[in-house]
Design an enzyme around this catalytic site. Sequence first.
Site, short mmCIF file in Angstrom:
data_model
loop_
_atom_site.label_atom_id
_atom_site.label_comp_id
_atom_site.label_asym_id
_atom_site.label_seq_id
_atom_site.Cartn_x
_atom_site.Cartn_y
_atom_site.Cartn_z
N ARG A 70 53.53 95.55 74.81
CA ARG A 70 52.95 95.87 76.14
C ARG A 70 53.18 97.34 76.47
O ARG A 70 52.28 98.02 76.96
CB ARG A 70 53.58 94.96 77.19
CG ARG A 70 53.02 95.09 78.60
CD ARG A 70 53.53 93.90 79.42
NE ARG A 70 53.40 94.06 80.86
CZ ARG A 70 52.32 93.71 81.55
NH1 ARG A 70 51.27 93.21 80.92
NH2 ARG A 70 52.29 93.85 82.86
N LYS B 181 52.92 86.25 85.16
CA LYS B 181 54.23 86.44 85.79
C LYS B 181 54.10 86.74 87.27
O LYS B 181 54.90 86.31 88.09
CB LYS B 181 54.96 87.58 85.07
CG LYS B 181 56.37 87.85 85.60
CD LYS B 181 57.02 88.98 84.82
CE LYS B 181 58.41 89.27 85.36
NZ LYS B 181 59.06 90.39 84.61
N TYR C 190 54.47 105.12 83.17
CA TYR C 190 53.73 105.61 82.01
C TYR C 190 52.95 106.90 82.32
O TYR C 190 52.32 107.46 81.43
CB TYR C 190 52.75 104.54 81.53
CG TYR C 190 53.39 103.23 81.21
CD1 TYR C 190 54.10 103.02 80.03
CD2 TYR C 190 53.31 102.15 82.10
CE1 TYR C 190 54.70 101.81 79.73
CE2 TYR C 190 53.91 100.92 81.82
CZ TYR C 190 54.60 100.76 80.63
OH TYR C 190 55.18 99.57 80.35
N HIS D 63 58.18 92.75 73.89
CA HIS D 63 57.67 93.51 75.03
C HIS D 63 57.27 94.93 74.64
O HIS D 63 56.57 95.61 75.40
CB HIS D 63 58.70 93.55 76.15
CG HIS D 63 58.10 93.57 77.52
ND1 HIS D 63 57.29 92.55 78.01
CD2 HIS D 63 58.16 94.48 78.51
CE1 HIS D 63 56.91 92.83 79.24
NE2 HIS D 63 57.41 94.01 79.56
N ARG E 157 51.58 90.34 78.04
CA ARG E 157 52.92 89.92 77.66
C ARG E 157 52.80 88.95 76.49
O ARG E 157 51.80 88.25 76.36
CB ARG E 157 53.64 89.26 78.84
CG ARG E 157 53.79 90.15 80.07
CD ARG E 157 54.35 89.39 81.26
NE ARG E 157 54.48 90.26 82.42
CZ ARG E 157 53.51 90.48 83.30
NH1 ARG E 157 52.34 89.88 83.15
NH2 ARG E 157 53.71 91.28 84.34
N HIS F 100 50.15 94.74 87.37
CA HIS F 100 51.32 95.12 88.17
C HIS F 100 51.00 94.95 89.65
O HIS F 100 49.92 95.33 90.12
CB HIS F 100 51.71 96.57 87.91
CG HIS F 100 52.39 96.76 86.59
ND1 HIS F 100 52.47 98.00 85.96
CD2 HIS F 100 53.03 95.89 85.77
CE1 HIS F 100 53.13 97.86 84.82
NE2 HIS F 100 53.48 96.60 84.68
#
Length: 347
Positions: free
Chosen positions: A281, A220, A313, A278, A197, A304
């Site tokens: 990313r 995050k 993706y 973003h 990020r 994640h």
Amino acid sequence: MTIKKTKGGWLVDIQPGGRGGKRYRKTLKTQAEAKAYEAWLTAKVAQAPEWVPAPKDSRRLSELIELWNLHHGMQLRHTRTYPTLQRMCAALGNPLATAFNADDFASYRASRIAEGVTPNTVNREHAYLRAVFNELARLGHWQAANPLARLRQFRIAERELSFLTSDQIEALLIALGQRKRKDALLITKLCLATGARWSEAECLRVQQLRGNAVHYTQTKTDKNRSVPIDATLAEEILVFRASKTKDLGDRIFESSAGAFRMGVRDAHIDLPNGQLTHVLRHTFASHFMMNGGNILTLQRILGHSSLQMTMRYSHLAPEHLLEAKQLNPLAQLNRSNKRPEQRSNLG
């Protein structure tokens, strides 16, 4: 009267816990038995606290939010939740907590949508307030049901994630390279090389770059992760940091989101709203999959918490749903029609 004569005997009709407490009705054969039963119930209330009705909960929603913040909220690293809850509470009129229900919040979110607030934002507010009741229940400070537990959030249509093509990446790097300060250029390279990020790369500290790898902390999802990078890029970043005259402490880069925005403009790249930095990313993840990367490896690189996030993706992988091309009925029919011709040629 708590005891009266009826055709069936002597009826005891009593609320031993007082008004609001449980009501007991029982018919006994004699008045003496009825009086004894009444006395036993009354004594039970005095001896067993669980028989006494719970006091009325007069707390307002604001008090629950403050209690949540005291026991849980102030420990969160992300600070926007508490102010958002306070604003929501004021907009809801700070109702009695026991009177607050799903209809109240449904009316609130309808007004928010009418004001032009996005469904995503309203869903996030819903999640914040629902979590307050869940956390207080877990801590024993809320005994009733969660008033928002059964209220469904708005369904959000999945949007296509934009990513930069190779030509756009090259144009962007050239535009950023022409700027006086090179912070934005190197932050962009770092995001493209590691899938970070923007905030993670921009706030990178010297001790996080070692052994030709970047070690991201305070992410995050609160999960640390390490991503190897090319030795040339690592050296470029360290040389850049050594040339800095401005005192940044142990940070490597200055804040450069504005410079990135101007670089995107100069490179004539149009991006969807909300996908400025973003997009880097998304670009890393998209190219990683298009080049044959493994989806589980990508999950670890991106950090994640669930594979579902990374699966956005998966459709970019070269082998994505290859079976659909090979096993569909039309393909099977075409193969069947070719077989007799192939046999005749062989004969």
